[in-house]
Design a protein around this motif. Structure first.
Motif, PDB file in Angstrom:
ATOM      1  N   THR A 109       7.818   4.149 -10.446  1.00 62.91           N
ATOM      2  CA  THR A 109       7.056   5.286  -9.939  1.00 62.91           C
ATOM      3  C   THR A 109       7.300   5.482  -8.449  1.00 62.91           C
ATOM      4  O   THR A 109       7.671   4.547  -7.731  1.00 62.91           O
ATOM      5  CB  THR A 109       5.541   5.083 -10.161  1.00 62.91           C
ATOM      6  OG1 THR A 109       5.092   3.988  -9.345  1.00 62.91           O
ATOM      7  CG2 THR A 109       5.239   4.794 -11.628  1.00 62.91           C
ATOM      8  N   LEU A 110       7.046   6.710  -7.995  1.00 64.37           N
ATOM      9  CA  LEU A 110       7.184   7.023  -6.578  1.00 64.37           C
ATOM     10  C   LEU A 110       6.133   6.297  -5.759  1.00 64.37           C
ATOM     11  O   LEU A 110       6.388   5.872  -4.630  1.00 64.37           O
ATOM     12  CB  LEU A 110       7.068   8.536  -6.373  1.00 64.37           C
ATOM     13  CG  LEU A 110       7.136   9.043  -4.935  1.00 64.37           C
ATOM     14  CD1 LEU A 110       8.432   8.630  -4.258  1.00 64.37           C
ATOM     15  CD2 LEU A 110       6.973  10.570  -4.902  1.00 64.37           C
ATOM     16  N   GLU A 111       4.946   6.120  -6.316  1.00 60.75           N
ATOM     17  CA  GLU A 111       3.868   5.449  -5.582  1.00 60.75           C
ATOM     18  C   GLU A 111       4.256   4.024  -5.217  1.00 60.75           C
ATOM     19  O   GLU A 111       3.987   3.559  -4.095  1.00 60.75           O
ATOM     20  CB  GLU A 111       2.583   5.456  -6.420  1.00 60.75           C
ATOM     21  CG  GLU A 111       1.337   5.051  -5.643  1.00 60.75           C
ATOM     22  CD  GLU A 111       1.086   5.922  -4.427  1.00 60.75           C
ATOM     23  OE1 GLU A 111       0.720   5.362  -3.379  1.00 60.75           O
ATOM     24  OE2 GLU A 111       1.266   7.147  -4.525  1.00 60.75           O
ATOM     25  N   GLU A 112       4.893   3.319  -6.152  1.00 59.41           N
ATOM     26  CA  GLU A 112       5.333   1.954  -5.862  1.00 59.41           C
ATOM     27  C   GLU A 112       6.401   1.942  -4.770  1.00 59.41           C
ATOM     28  O   GLU A 112       6.381   1.085  -3.873  1.00 59.41           O
ATOM     29  CB  GLU A 112       5.894   1.311  -7.131  1.00 59.41           C
ATOM     30  CG  GLU A 112       4.874   1.040  -8.210  1.00 59.41           C
ATOM     31  CD  GLU A 112       5.527   0.533  -9.484  1.00 59.41           C
ATOM     32  OE1 GLU A 112       5.317  -0.643  -9.820  1.00 59.41           O
ATOM     33  OE2 GLU A 112       6.255   1.305 -10.128  1.00 59.41           O
ATOM     34  N   ALA A 113       7.313   2.894  -4.837  1.00 58.51           N
ATOM     35  CA  ALA A 113       8.372   2.975  -3.825  1.00 58.51           C
ATOM     36  C   ALA A 113       7.779   3.282  -2.452  1.00 58.51           C
ATOM     37  O   ALA A 113       8.226   2.729  -1.436  1.00 58.51           O
ATOM     38  CB  ALA A 113       9.385   4.046  -4.221  1.00 58.51           C
ATOM     39  N   LYS A 114       6.782   4.159  -2.421  1.00 56.72           N
ATOM     40  CA  LYS A 114       6.160   4.528  -1.141  1.00 56.72           C
ATOM     41  C   LYS A 114       5.503   3.332  -0.474  1.00 56.72           C
ATOM     42  O   LYS A 114       5.500   3.229   0.761  1.00 56.72           O
ATOM     43  CB  LYS A 114       5.122   5.635  -1.365  1.00 56.72           C
ATOM     44  CG  LYS A 114       5.730   7.007  -1.592  1.00 56.72           C
ATOM     45  CD  LYS A 114       4.698   8.023  -2.049  1.00 56.72           C
ATOM     46  CE  LYS A 114       3.579   8.190  -1.044  1.00 56.72           C
ATOM     47  NZ  LYS A 114       2.615   9.237  -1.500  1.00 56.72           N
ATOM     48  N   GLN A 115       4.939   2.421  -1.257  1.00 54.22           N
ATOM     49  CA  GLN A 115       4.287   1.242  -0.672  1.00 54.22           C
ATOM     50  C   GLN A 115       5.284   0.395   0.108  1.00 54.22           C
ATOM     51  O   GLN A 115       5.016  -0.024   1.236  1.00 54.22           O
ATOM     52  CB  GLN A 115       3.615   0.422  -1.777  1.00 54.22           C
ATOM     53  CG  GLN A 115       2.411   1.101  -2.406  1.00 54.22           C
ATOM     54  CD  GLN A 115       1.789   0.268  -3.523  1.00 54.22           C
ATOM     55  OE1 GLN A 115       2.093  -0.908  -3.679  1.00 54.22           O
ATOM     56  NE2 GLN A 115       0.915   0.885  -4.306  1.00 54.22           N
ATOM     57  N   LEU A 116       6.459   0.142  -0.480  1.00 50.31           N
ATOM     58  CA  LEU A 116       7.495  -0.622   0.219  1.00 50.31           C
ATOM     59  C   LEU A 116       8.028   0.169   1.412  1.00 50.31           C
ATOM     60  O   LEU A 116       8.204  -0.383   2.508  1.00 50.31           O
ATOM     61  CB  LEU A 116       8.637  -0.962  -0.732  1.00 50.31           C
ATOM     62  CG  LEU A 116       9.863  -1.626  -0.083  1.00 50.31           C
ATOM     63  CD1 LEU A 116       9.492  -2.972   0.526  1.00 50.31           C
ATOM     64  CD2 LEU A 116      10.995  -1.787  -1.096  1.00 50.31           C
ATOM     65  N   TYR A 117       8.270   1.447   1.210  1.00 49.58           N
ATOM     66  CA  TYR A 117       8.831   2.282   2.269  1.00 49.58           C
ATOM     67  C   TYR A 117       7.893   2.350   3.474  1.00 49.58           C
ATOM     68  O   TYR A 117       8.323   2.181   4.622  1.00 49.58           O
ATOM     69  CB  TYR A 117       9.085   3.682   1.710  1.00 49.58           C
ATOM     70  CG  TYR A 117       9.750   4.630   2.680  1.00 49.58           C
ATOM     71  CD1 TYR A 117      11.109   4.514   2.962  1.00 49.58           C
ATOM     72  CD2 TYR A 117       9.032   5.661   3.289  1.00 49.58           C
ATOM     73  CE1 TYR A 117      11.738   5.401   3.839  1.00 49.58           C
ATOM     74  CE2 TYR A 117       9.644   6.545   4.156  1.00 49.58           C
ATOM     75  CZ  TYR A 117      11.001   6.402   4.433  1.00 49.58           C
ATOM     76  OH  TYR A 117      11.607   7.278   5.306  1.00 49.58           O
ATOM     77  N   ASP A 118       6.607   2.592   3.217  1.00 52.38           N
ATOM     78  CA  ASP A 118       5.629   2.671   4.315  1.00 52.38           C
ATOM     79  C   ASP A 118       5.507   1.331   5.046  1.00 52.38           C
ATOM     80  O   ASP A 118       5.408   1.288   6.263  1.00 52.38           O
ATOM     81  CB  ASP A 118       4.255   3.095   3.775  1.00 52.38           C
ATOM     82  CG  ASP A 118       4.234   4.547   3.313  1.00 52.38           C
ATOM     83  OD1 ASP A 118       5.157   5.296   3.686  1.00 52.38           O
ATOM     84  OD2 ASP A 118       3.321   4.896   2.549  1.00 52.38           O
ATOM     85  N   TYR A 119       5.540   0.238   4.291  1.00 50.48           N
ATOM     86  CA  TYR A 119       5.428  -1.092   4.891  1.00 50.48           C
ATOM     87  C   TYR A 119       6.616  -1.368   5.820  1.00 50.48           C
ATOM     88  O   TYR A 119       6.463  -1.906   6.920  1.00 50.48           O
ATOM     89  CB  TYR A 119       5.363  -2.150   3.797  1.00 50.48           C
ATOM     90  CG  TYR A 119       5.337  -3.575   4.319  1.00 50.48           C
ATOM     91  CD1 TYR A 119       4.173  -4.125   4.848  1.00 50.48           C
ATOM     92  CD2 TYR A 119       6.477  -4.370   4.272  1.00 50.48           C
ATOM     93  CE1 TYR A 119       4.156  -5.421   5.316  1.00 50.48           C
ATOM     94  CE2 TYR A 119       6.473  -5.661   4.756  1.00 50.48           C
ATOM     95  CZ  TYR A 119       5.305  -6.194   5.278  1.00 50.48           C
ATOM     96  OH  TYR A 119       5.292  -7.487   5.757  1.00 50.48           O
ATOM     97  N   GLN A 120       7.821  -0.978   5.377  1.00 48.83           N
ATOM     98  CA  GLN A 120       9.030  -1.269   6.152  1.00 48.83           C
ATOM     99  C   GLN A 120       9.200  -0.317   7.343  1.00 48.83           C
ATOM    100  O   GLN A 120       9.753  -0.729   8.365  1.00 48.83           O
ATOM    101  CB  GLN A 120      10.251  -1.180   5.246  1.00 48.83           C
ATOM    102  CG  GLN A 120      10.329  -2.265   4.180  1.00 48.83           C
ATOM    103  CD  GLN A 120      10.562  -3.644   4.790  1.00 48.83           C
ATOM    104  OE1 GLN A 120      11.183  -3.777   5.837  1.00 48.83           O
ATOM    105  NE2 GLN A 120      10.053  -4.670   4.123  1.00 48.83           N
ATOM    106  N   THR A 121       8.788   0.935   7.192  1.00 51.17           N
ATOM    107  CA  THR A 121       9.034   1.912   8.244  1.00 51.17           C
ATOM    108  C   THR A 121       7.868   2.098   9.203  1.00 51.17           C
ATOM    109  O   THR A 121       8.054   2.574  10.323  1.00 51.17           O
ATOM    110  CB  THR A 121       9.378   3.278   7.635  1.00 51.17           C
ATOM    111  OG1 THR A 121       8.286   3.717   6.801  1.00 51.17           O
ATOM    112  CG2 THR A 121      10.636   3.194   6.812  1.00 51.17           C
TER     113      THR A 121
END
Length: 219
Positions: free
Chosen positions: A205-217
């Motif tokens: 899901t996009l929501e799961e991807a956003k969690q990693l993306y927000d954490y890294q960026t």
């Protein structure tokens, strides 16, 4: 299906080697549109160009057993000295389509008025983006490749019509869309991935991807 099998890609910047992909493997199945989140400067355009076959991997194999579009914004077949009518009809014949249909579709979507009879070399960047996007949608592909989402345009009618066409295409085709903005992917992606430091992390899901993306960026 579009498949990357142990693919690596890097560039020499003059001072160091910039890694875009490092032994990355993933698959895009037809019917499962994919959104890829990637910070600026990490190789979004290189990745989408590799999917289209415009750039080759350093190592590994890219398999394509379906019709894959050129990336939105790229149209190597258009000729600047020719007008939109001539370009439409030439590209239609190149892909074995009805030139009358392709011309009529692009006229309807672009809303360029008298400029449709003017050489592409006279177009602003926004007008050219609208034309190449319309031309891409006029052709018949199994997978559409979009780099950073819809072309930037102040034409409200174009934005509305192009968005409606894209959503309709999602019923029968697959979209791969790459962006640094999660909100760009929300309307089109069913699954998602994050490109970071040469690795591609796949999620359901996009929501799961956003969690990693927000954490890294965002730290």
């Amino acid at each position: 299906m579009l498949e990357f099998d142990n693919v690596s890609k890097s560039f020499w910047t003059g001072t160091q080697r910039k890694v875009i992909l490092e032994r990355v493997s993933f698959r895009v199945e037809l019917g499962n549109s994919l959104g890829i989140l990637a910070p600026n400067g990490t190789g979004k355009t290189t990745l989408i160009n590799m999917m289209a076959g415009l750039e080759k991997p350093d190592e590994g194999v890219i398999r394509r057993d379906c019709r894959i579009s050129f990336p939105l914004g790229f149209m190597g077949g258009v000729v600047n000295k020719h007008n939109a009518v001539e370009n439409c009809r030439y590209i239609a014949r190149l892909y074995g389509l009805d030139p009358d249909y392709v011309e009529a579709f692009c006229r309807w979507l672009c809303n360029l008025g008298e400029y449709f009879e003017q050489p592409l070399g006279t177009y602003s960047s926004g007008m050219r983006s609208r034309f190449t996007f319309a031309l891409m949608l006029a052709l018949d592909f199994d997978i559409y490749l979009i780099d950073e989402g819809m072309p930037s345009s102040t034409d409200v009618d174009f934005n509305k019509k192009a968005g409606e066409v894209l959503r309709e295409r999602l019923r029968t085709t697959t979209i791969v869309i790459v962006s640094h903005q999660p909100q760009v992917l929300e309307k089109f992606a069913r699954s998602a991935a994050v490109l970071l430091n040469g690795k591609l992390y796949m999620f359901d899901t996009l929501e799961e991807a956003k969690q990693l993306y927000d954490y890294q960026t965002q730290g």
